[in-house]
Design a protein around this motif. Structure first.
Motif, PDB file in Angstrom:
ATOM      1  N   ALA A  51      45.502  51.163  45.796  1.00 53.99           N
ATOM      2  CA  ALA A  51      45.057  50.999  47.188  1.00 53.99           C
ATOM      3  C   ALA A  51      44.644  49.551  47.413  1.00 53.99           C
ATOM      4  O   ALA A  51      44.101  48.903  46.515  1.00 53.99           O
ATOM      5  N   TYR A  52      44.911  49.027  48.611  1.00 56.60           N
ATOM      6  CA  TYR A  52      44.455  47.681  48.932  1.00 56.60           C
ATOM      7  C   TYR A  52      42.933  47.685  48.976  1.00 56.60           C
ATOM      8  O   TYR A  52      42.314  48.621  49.472  1.00 56.60           O
ATOM      9  N   GLY A  53      42.336  46.626  48.435  1.00 55.63           N
ATOM     10  CA  GLY A  53      40.878  46.543  48.389  1.00 55.63           C
ATOM     11  C   GLY A  53      40.451  45.216  47.815  1.00 55.63           C
ATOM     12  O   GLY A  53      40.990  44.179  48.176  1.00 55.63           O
ATOM     13  N   PHE A  54      39.559  45.247  46.851  1.00 50.20           N
ATOM     14  CA  PHE A  54      39.001  43.998  46.336  1.00 50.20           C
ATOM     15  C   PHE A  54      39.621  43.559  45.019  1.00 50.20           C
ATOM     16  O   PHE A  54      39.131  42.636  44.393  1.00 50.20           O
ATOM     17  N   GLY A  55      40.730  44.140  44.592  1.00 49.35           N
ATOM     18  CA  GLY A  55      41.411  43.702  43.384  1.00 49.35           C
ATOM     19  C   GLY A  55      42.874  43.394  43.619  1.00 49.35           C
ATOM     20  O   GLY A  55      43.670  43.428  42.692  1.00 49.35           O
ATOM     21  N   ASP A  56      43.249  43.085  44.854  1.00 47.55           N
ATOM     22  CA  ASP A  56      44.650  42.822  45.172  1.00 47.55           C
ATOM     23  C   ASP A  56      45.150  41.593  44.417  1.00 47.55           C
ATOM     24  O   ASP A  56      44.373  40.734  44.012  1.00 47.55           O
ATOM     25  N   SER A  57      46.467  41.523  44.239  1.00 42.77           N
ATOM     26  CA  SER A  57      47.044  40.377  43.543  1.00 42.77           C
ATOM     27  C   SER A  57      48.126  39.728  44.400  1.00 42.77           C
ATOM     28  O   SER A  57      48.755  40.377  45.230  1.00 42.77           O
TER      29      SER A  57
ATOM     30  N   VAL B 160      45.683  43.045  38.744  1.00 47.50           N
ATOM     31  CA  VAL B 160      46.052  42.297  37.548  1.00 47.50           C
ATOM     32  C   VAL B 160      44.900  41.456  37.000  1.00 47.50           C
ATOM     33  O   VAL B 160      44.855  41.158  35.814  1.00 47.50           O
ATOM     34  N   ALA B 161      43.935  41.086  37.837  1.00 49.47           N
ATOM     35  CA  ALA B 161      42.774  40.307  37.378  1.00 49.47           C
ATOM     36  C   ALA B 161      41.712  41.202  36.749  1.00 49.47           C
ATOM     37  O   ALA B 161      40.704  40.707  36.258  1.00 49.47           O
ATOM     38  N   LYS B 162      41.960  42.522  36.762  1.00 51.70           N
ATOM     39  CA  LYS B 162      41.019  43.488  36.177  1.00 51.70           C
ATOM     40  C   LYS B 162      39.624  43.380  36.796  1.00 51.70           C
ATOM     41  O   LYS B 162      38.613  43.365  36.103  1.00 51.70           O
ATOM     42  N   VAL B 163      39.566  43.288  38.129  1.00 50.52           N
ATOM     43  CA  VAL B 163      38.296  43.261  38.843  1.00 50.52           C
ATOM     44  C   VAL B 163      37.626  44.619  38.614  1.00 50.52           C
ATOM     45  O   VAL B 163      38.244  45.657  38.883  1.00 50.52           O
ATOM     46  N   PRO B 164      36.399  44.644  38.115  1.00 51.34           N
ATOM     47  CA  PRO B 164      35.735  45.913  37.808  1.00 51.34           C
ATOM     48  C   PRO B 164      35.665  46.848  39.023  1.00 51.34           C
ATOM     49  O   PRO B 164      35.259  46.442  40.103  1.00 51.34           O
ATOM     50  N   GLY B 165      36.126  48.095  38.853  1.00 50.31           N
ATOM     51  CA  GLY B 165      36.054  49.102  39.896  1.00 50.31           C
ATOM     52  C   GLY B 165      37.161  49.055  40.928  1.00 50.31           C
ATOM     53  O   GLY B 165      37.234  49.921  41.792  1.00 50.31           O
ATOM     54  N   ALA B 166      38.041  48.053  40.876  1.00 55.79           N
ATOM     55  CA  ALA B 166      39.120  47.933  41.867  1.00 55.79           C
ATOM     56  C   ALA B 166      40.266  48.882  41.531  1.00 55.79           C
ATOM     57  O   ALA B 166      40.467  49.267  40.383  1.00 55.79           O
ATOM     58  N   SER B 167      41.032  49.229  42.548  1.00 55.18           N
ATOM     59  CA  SER B 167      42.149  50.160  42.418  1.00 55.18           C
ATOM     60  C   SER B 167      43.450  49.428  42.115  1.00 55.18           C
ATOM     61  O   SER B 167      43.629  48.279  42.507  1.00 55.18           O
ATOM     62  N   ASP B 168      44.367  50.113  41.449  1.00 50.75           N
ATOM     63  CA  ASP B 168      45.724  49.614  41.241  1.00 50.75           C
ATOM     64  C   ASP B 168      46.681  50.195  42.272  1.00 50.75           C
ATOM     65  O   ASP B 168      47.846  49.837  42.307  1.00 50.75           O
TER      66      ASP B 168
ATOM     67  N   ASN C 299      49.791  42.529  46.822  1.00 46.85           N
ATOM     68  CA  ASN C 299      49.976  43.955  46.553  1.00 46.85           C
ATOM     69  C   ASN C 299      48.704  44.541  45.948  1.00 46.85           C
ATOM     70  O   ASN C 299      47.735  43.836  45.713  1.00 46.85           O
ATOM     71  N   GLN C 300      48.718  45.836  45.704  1.00 44.96           N
ATOM     72  CA  GLN C 300      47.527  46.551  45.273  1.00 44.96           C
ATOM     73  C   GLN C 300      47.184  46.383  43.794  1.00 44.96           C
ATOM     74  O   GLN C 300      46.085  46.737  43.385  1.00 44.96           O
ATOM     75  N   GLN C 301      48.080  45.907  42.979  1.00 45.92           N
ATOM     76  CA  GLN C 301      47.837  45.833  41.540  1.00 45.92           C
ATOM     77  C   GLN C 301      46.620  44.971  41.213  1.00 45.92           C
ATOM     78  O   GLN C 301      46.502  43.845  41.687  1.00 45.92           O
TER      79      GLN C 301
END
Length: 110
Positions: A30-36, A20-28, A16-18
């Motif tokens: 939208a799908y992208g580089f901080g998905d969980s 949770v790893a707190k990747v800098p600049g990632a969205s909660d 999902n889009q959350q």
């Protein structure tokens, strides 16, 4: 593997889009580089993505492996204005290709 420069998302389950790893600049949202991971369904949608986090770029994405030709496959970000423009989730982009092959080369340190 979150860091300030790169992020790898690689799992066989749903996600999902959350961020949770707190990747800098990632969205909660939208799908992208901080998905969980959403490990309650495994195997699930499946995700193999490598991101250049510092530049908010997808290097390569291969998702929804079980969909065959209808998988999500891409190099770089999706074109601007698409629903998930930072990655290829739900794009079904593999269906637009005549054929594709993923080769992985590894250089072993001696």
């Amino acid at each position: 593997m979150p860091s300030s420069k790169a992020n790898i998302e690689f799992w066989d389950c749903n996600y999902n889009q959350q961020n949770v790893a707190k990747v800098p600049g990632a969205s909660d949202t939208a799908y992208g580089f901080g998905d969980s991971q959403s490990a309650s369904v495994s195997p699930g949608y499946g995700c193999m993505q490598i991101h250049n986090t510092a530049e908010k770029q997808t290097v390569i994405a291969y998702n929804h492996w079980s969909a065959g030709k209808a998988c999500d496959l891409g190099i770089g970000n999706q074109p601007e204005g698409r629903k998930n423009s930072l990655d290829w989730t739900f794009s079904r982009s593999g269906a637009k290709l005549q054929s594709a092959r993923l080769l992985v080369f590894v250089q072993v340190e001696e």
